[in-house]
Write an enzyme that holds these catalytic residues in place. Structure first.
Site, PDB file in Angstrom:
ATOM      1  CB  SER A  22      -0.958   0.006   1.198  1.00 38.28           C
ATOM      2  OG  SER A  22      -2.048  -0.856   0.959  1.00 38.28           O
ATOM      3  CE  LYS A  79      -4.846   1.722  -0.692  1.00 26.49           C
ATOM      4  NZ  LYS A  79      -4.211   0.482  -0.232  1.00 26.49           N
ATOM      5  CB  SER A 127      -4.460   1.478   3.744  1.00 29.66           C
ATOM      6  OG  SER A 127      -3.609   1.225   2.645  1.00 29.66           O
TER       7      SER A 127
END
Length: 346
Positions: free
Chosen positions: A115, A118, A175
């Protein structure tokens, strides 16, 4: 003369102790032979002697501290000796203002960024969607694949219209994958077109060992990055005031609406795992973004800390192997950050 004396001595020991001495001699020869064969067939080269290295290298002059030679030739190896073993397979510690590297461990080695991906999604959305109050429709079609993949979610609903601001917090703090895909579709019309934009941006920033295949960080054979490239991305993104706000915000609650009468309470996944942001007696953890998508990526962390009045960023990738593992990436972060004063005094 020496050989003759040794033979006489050996003959005397044999006559005095008889078979016991011969048996002992045979045993010693056997052990020595096994050791030699093992060394020959299974030779493992010794690891670097960091202890010796740290004392052998002289303290660099102040002007050398700004050079590449200092980064790769002196400070980083000595810092490795100072920090010792860490759980993360790859790591890079950088002074934010100057870009100077203080500590590194396999920073160019490719890894699944999970993640941390992101961060690219969020900075591109910030640059493309300046009106943070603009409402974005979350298509129902994006939800089933994310649920099937077991992606982390922020809590938004299919068909909900969500302000850009809330999607940004949703993508950063908990997230949320639906928040990330919603932003991608708002910017480019589809996730696949947005991914093309992500790779173009990576090229512009000089992230030469990075390839994106989605905007969420879900593991994909065509997606990889390195600690150095993630450092480049974070250095760039933190120049954006709103990105910094998102990155350093511990909690956030969305306004109430028909889907969420009490709003959605969001907690930064990094801060939720630490009891205190204080780093021993040297500084504070200011913000961060965690990542994990199984043993392929391991536990990942992009973090920002203040030590001695300076800000530092740390990327760690590939710590631990399962969701039940302790917060090994955070243990590494506190360990490395706490050593900064000693690194600077070397």
């Amino acid at each position: 003369m020496f050989v003759w004396a040794f033979r006489c001595r050996l003959r005397g020991l044999t006559q005095r102790y008889g078979g016991a001495f011969l048996a002992l001699l045979a045993f010693v020869n056997l052990v020595a032979g096994i050791a030699l064969l093992t060394a020959y067939f299974f030779h493992i080269p010794p690891g670097p002697d960091f202890a010796a290295l740290s004392t052998a290298l002289p303290s660099p002059a102040a002007d050398l501290r700004q050079s590449v030679a200092y980064e790769d030739g002196v400070l980083a190896p000595r810092a490795a000796a100072l920090v010792g073993d860490i759980y993360s397979a790859r790591a890079l510690l950088t002074e934010l203002s100057s870009g100077r590297v203080l500590y590194r461990k396999a920073p160019e080695e490719r890894s699944a960024p999970a993640s941390l991906t992101k961060m690219m999604t969020i900075i591109l959305a910030l640059e493309a969607l300046p009106d943070l109050d603009e409402e974005i429709l979350l298509p129902e079609a994006i939800f089933p694949p994310l649920h099937t993949a077991g992606a982390s979610m922020a809590g938004f609903q299919p068909g909900e219209r969500v302000p850009v601001r809330d999607l940004l917090y949703g993508a950063m703090l908990p997230s949320g994958a639906e928040a990330a895909v919603g932003l991608a579709c708002a910017v480019s019309g589809s996730e696949s077109d947005f991914v093309q934009r992500m790779n173009e941006k990576a090229g512009e920033l000089g992230m030469t060992e990075t390839r994106f295949a989605n905007c969420t960080g879900l593991n994909h054979p065509g997606q990889w990055s390195t600690a150095r490239d993630m450092t480049v991305l974070l250095q760039y993104a933190l120049q954006n005031e709103m990105f910094r706000e998102l990155f350093t915000r511990p909690t956030y609650r969305t306004p109430s609406n028909e889907y969420h009468p009490s709003g959605i309470s969001m907690v930064n996944t990094m801060f939720s795992q630490v009891r205190t942001a204080r780093i021993e007696e040297v500084g504070y953890l200011l913000g961060g973004k965690t990542g994990y998508d199984g043993p392929v990526s391991g536990l990942c962390l992009a973090s920002l800390a203040e030590v001695g009045g300076e800000e530092y960023i740390l990327i760690t990738l590939g710590a631990g192997h399962g969701e039940t593992s302790p917060a090994l990436h955070l243990l590494d972060a506190f360990t490395i950050y706490s050593r900064i004063p000693e690194m600077l005094s070397m």
